[in-house]
Each structure stands twice: as structure tokens, then as C-alpha cells.
Design an enzyme around this catalytic site. Structure first.
Site, PDB file in Angstrom:
ATOM      1  CB  ALA A  42     -12.246  -9.888   6.875  1.00  0.00           C
ATOM      2  CD  GLN A  85     -10.126  -1.134   0.084  1.00  0.00           C
ATOM      3  OE1 GLN A  85     -10.130  -1.279   1.310  1.00  0.00           O
ATOM      4  NE2 GLN A  85      -9.173  -1.608  -0.683  1.00  0.00           N
ATOM      5  CB  VAL A 135      -7.034 -13.034   5.685  1.00  0.00           C
ATOM      6  CG1 VAL A 135      -8.180 -12.132   6.087  1.00  0.00           C
ATOM      7  CG2 VAL A 135      -6.364 -12.531   4.432  1.00  0.00           C
ATOM      8  CD1 TRP A 173      -3.100  -1.113   0.572  1.00  0.00           C
ATOM      9  CD2 TRP A 173      -1.785  -2.429   1.793  1.00  0.00           C
ATOM     10  NE1 TRP A 173      -3.746  -2.321   0.739  1.00  0.00           N
ATOM     11  CE2 TRP A 173      -2.962  -3.141   1.486  1.00  0.00           C
ATOM     12  CE3 TRP A 173      -0.786  -3.066   2.550  1.00  0.00           C
ATOM     13  CZ2 TRP A 173      -3.177  -4.453   1.908  1.00  0.00           C
ATOM     14  CZ3 TRP A 173      -1.002  -4.362   2.972  1.00  0.00           C
ATOM     15  CH2 TRP A 173      -2.187  -5.048   2.643  1.00  0.00           C
ATOM     16  NE  ARG A 194      -4.632   1.016  -1.488  1.00  0.00           N
ATOM     17  CZ  ARG A 194      -4.996  -0.212  -1.787  1.00  0.00           C
ATOM     18  NH1 ARG A 194      -4.517  -0.780  -2.869  1.00  0.00           N
ATOM     19  NH2 ARG A 194      -5.828  -0.878  -1.027  1.00  0.00           N
ATOM     20  CG  HIS A 248      -6.444  -1.266   3.868  1.00  0.00           C
ATOM     21  ND1 HIS A 248      -5.854  -2.500   3.927  1.00  0.00           N
ATOM     22  CD2 HIS A 248      -5.979  -0.599   4.946  1.00  0.00           C
ATOM     23  CE1 HIS A 248      -5.069  -2.577   4.980  1.00  0.00           C
ATOM     24  NE2 HIS A 248      -5.118  -1.441   5.610  1.00  0.00           N
TER      25      HIS A 248
HETATM   26  N1  DAH Z   1      -7.593  -4.353   2.470  1.00  0.00           N
HETATM   27  C1  DAH Z   1      -7.238  -5.103   1.302  1.00  0.00           C
HETATM   28  C2  DAH Z   1      -6.741  -4.158   0.219  1.00  0.00           C
HETATM   29  O1  DAH Z   1      -6.922  -3.006   0.337  1.00  0.00           O
HETATM   30  C3  DAH Z   1      -8.414  -5.865   0.765  1.00  0.00           C
HETATM   31  C4  DAH Z   1      -8.756  -7.000   1.670  1.00  0.00           C
HETATM   32  C5  DAH Z   1      -8.169  -8.254   1.468  1.00  0.00           C
HETATM   33  C6  DAH Z   1      -9.628  -6.827   2.700  1.00  0.00           C
HETATM   34  C7  DAH Z   1      -8.479  -9.310   2.292  1.00  0.00           C
HETATM   35  C8  DAH Z   1      -9.972  -7.866   3.544  1.00  0.00           C
HETATM   36  C9  DAH Z   1      -9.377  -9.122   3.313  1.00  0.00           C
HETATM   37  O2  DAH Z   1     -10.827  -7.748   4.557  1.00  0.00           O
HETATM   38  O3  DAH Z   1      -9.720 -10.152   4.136  1.00  0.00           O
HETATM   39  O4  DAH Z   1      -6.162  -4.588  -0.736  1.00  0.00           O
END
Ligand code: DAH
Length: 340
Positions: A302, A205, A248, A151, A191, A165
Site C-alpha cells: 500500500a 491524498q 505496514v 495525525w 488535519r 488520511h
Molecule cells: N496514511 C499515511 C499518511 O497519511 C501515508 C501512508 C503510508 C499510506 C504508508 C500508506 C502506507 O498506504 O502504506 O501519512
């Protein structure tokens, strides 16, 4: 004595309200003809005075009614003339009225949020200015963790940052709630990416988090299939591709059968037949434990998705910038979409 017929004729001959008013003042006004007769009454002997008084009163009433009738006549003929001139053709189509409507990105977000609200998810929000703790550390990315490079971050002078995010909203929710937790968190993210057709420094998002006893990968899969079918249609297929996100384990990227070519291959899906729409996974035990949620008892899933990307796929929009430009020629194309 007053010649009532002559006066009636004079009244009849007036054609404007101004003319009529001048005549009325002349007849009935304080300095008018009628008043001059009334003033003379006192000079008459008593018996005659009474008779004359009554006559003059009747005369006054008659004059008033003649004048009033004429006022009405002038007004209504004036109105008729105006109506004739301004005649309305009721068969003409009406002038188009520009009605404001919700921005297409908000309507896409609302549609997604409603799908999850039907499943019992509660909508929550978090701040756009975040700390490193919520944006990275609590999501299992300590300082110097190489995954932070995923990021490109705008850092602020006060040591804070613009969230990259919506995943920090997961942490804020776990901090102040005990499981079961079922939330959906839409919001703006930032970003330092180089802008191109699918990247913009400002974008949205939508984060979803579900924590309870016994939540497993099948629940995640079922939820995402339900979502994809509600969003894109009943027969929508979904596939999971293994991926990595530090918060995760296991992590996955979710793709839907291309909504444009139905899997046959086209430019939108780069001939693969599939479109990636979100990142997902089972919440890492480390993330749960940090928030004092016992990972031996509770588990959760998630995911996070980009509503612009989903809108681009649904409507064949070729540049993410259109969502920010607020060009009415673009926005007006969505008059008849997503009104629910
Ligand atoms: N936050 C991640 C992004 O910005 C996207 C994401 C991936 C969110 C996996 C989640 C997850 O909750 O479990 O690329």
C-alpha cells in the site's frame, strides 16, 4: 382615375419603411384609394363593371409589386449601410474567451489516477467523515496507541472524526471485497496541523492498495518506479528510505531524485538532491487478518501520496495554500499543462 406614374414617384421618394407603410395604407388599405374605387363598382352597369373590375385588379397587383420592391430596396440599403458602419476586420485577433477548465489539483489527481488505471487499478472513494475504527483501529492503531499522535485529528461532536488520511479506504475495500484487490482511492483529508508552506488543514491524498497471492516488496518497488517515470519522465530515479507506519511492515518513505535540480541540490530539495513524495509499505499481517484475509496466503502493498506536494514539485509552487485560494492569477498559469 389613379395616376400610376405619380404613385410610382411617390413610392420612389419614400426613404423609410414607416413612410412607405403610411403610403401603402393610403393606397391599398381598407379605407384606401383603391378600395374606394372598388366600392363604386356596384354602381356601374354590368358590362362596364367587369371591365373596370379587371382594370382595378391589375392596378392593385401593380401597386403591390411597386410597394414590395420598394420595401426590399429600403431594407437592403438599410442593411448595406449598417454593414458599412459595423464593418468587421477579419484580420483582427478575436476577443479572448475565458474558458473554464478543471482545477489544477484535479488535473494532477486525474493524471495520477490514469497512470494506475492503465495498470488495472480500480478507482474507489470513501467518506470524509470517518469513525475511529476505520481511521485508526483497523489500521493497527488501537485506542491510546502513541502512533495516533502522528495525525492531529479533528474530532466531531458525534464521536466521529474527519479522516486524517485515505488509508481507511483500504479497510472499507477489504471489508467488502476478497483478493485480488487492486484499488486507487483519491480524496480529501483533514488535519489540525499548523498551516505553513507545506501543511494545510485541508488537503488531498491518493491511496493505492494491491493484495494478491505472492505480492512482495519488489512489486511495490517496480510499481513505484513505473509511476515515477510516468509522472516525472523516463529517467526518473526513485529511492526507498526505511520508515514507520503502524499499518505496514516494513514501512518506507519514497523519494524521487529532485525534479527541479535533477539531484544537484537546490532549495526545493533542501540541497539533499531527493524529494520525499509518499509513504509506503507491505500491508501489516494484522491489518489483513482483521479483515479475514489469510496473511499466510495473501500479501499486499500500500502507499499514500499527497498530490499537492507532487504538483508543488513539478511546477515549483512555493505554498500549498495556492491550491485552495482559487486565485485566478494562479490558476490561469496552468492553461497549457496536463491537458491529457
Ligand atoms: N496514511 C499515511 C499518511 O497519511 C501515508 C501512508 C503510508 C499510506 C504508508 C500508506 C502506507 O498506504 O502504506 O501519512
Amino acid at each position: 382615375m389613379i395616376d400610376i406614374d405619380k404613385i410610382k414617384k411617390q413610392v420612389e421618394q419614400t426613404s423609410t419603411l414607416d413612410e412607405l407603410e403610411a403610403l401603402r395604407i393610403n393606397l391599398l388599405g381598407r379605407q384606401g384609394v383603391l378600395n374606394s374605387y372598388l366600392k363604386e363598382l356596384k354602381n356601374l352597369p354590368l358590362g362596364e363593371r367587369k371591365k373596370r373590375g379587371e382594370e382595378l385588379n391589375l392596378l392593385k397587383e401593380e401597386l403591390e409589386s411597386v410597394v414590395n420592391k420598394k420595401i426590399e430596396a429600403i431594407t437592403s440599403s438599410f442593411l448595406l449601410e449598417r454593414l458599412k458602419k459595423e464593418s468587421i476586420d477579419p484580420y483582427l485577433p478575436p476577443f479572448p474567451i475565458n474558458i473554464g477548465r478543471m482545477h489544477i489539483i484535479n488535473r494532477i489527481i486525474n493524471k495520477i489516477v490514469h497512470i494506475f488505471e492503465r495498470l488495472g487499478y480500480e478507482t474507489v472513494e470513501g467518506p470524509e467523515v470517518e469513525t475511529e475504527y476505520y481511521n485508526f483501529e483497523a489500521l493497527n492503531m488501537p485506542a491510546h496507541h502513541p502512533a495516533r499522535d502522528l495525525w492531529d485529528t479533528f474530532y466531531l461532536n458525534n464521536g466521529k472524526l474527519l479522516r486524517t488520511h485515505t488509508s481507511p479506504v483500504q479497510i472499507r475495500t477489504m471489508e467488502s471485497n476478497r483478493p485480488p484487490i487492486k484499488i486507487i482511492a483519491p480524496g480529501r483529508c483533514f488535519r489540525k496541523d499548523n498551516p505553513d508552506a507545506s501543511h494545510s488543514p485541508v488537503f488531498y491524498q491518493i491511496e493505492v492498495l494491491y493484495i494478491d497471492k505472492g505480492v512482495n516488496f519488489a512489486h511495490l518497488k517496480g510499481t513505484l518506479e513505473y509511476f515515477a517515470r510516468s509522472m516525472f519522465g523516463r529517467d526518473q530515479e526513485v529511492k526507498f528510505v526505511l520508515s514507520y507506519f503502524p499499518f505496514v511492515e516494513p514501512g518506507a518513505e519514497v523519494a524521487v531524485k529532485c525534479v527541479i535540480c535533477k539531484g544537484r541540490g537546490c532549495i526545493t530539495c533542501k540541497q539533499t538532491g531527493w524529494l520525499e513524495i509518499l509513504g509506503a509499505g507491505m500491508v501489516h499481517p494484522e491489518v489483513l487478518e482483521r479483515q479475514n484475509i489469510n496473511s499466510k496466503i495473501y500479501s499486499g502493498f500500500a502507499f499514500g501520496m499527497g498530490p499537492e506536494r507532487i504538483g508543488m514539485l513539478m511546477y515549483g509552487i512555493n505554498h500549498i495554500r495556492h491550491f485552495l485560494d482559487n486565485d485566478l492569477r494562479f490558476l490561469n498559469q496552468f492553461k497549457f499543462h496536463l491537458e491529457d
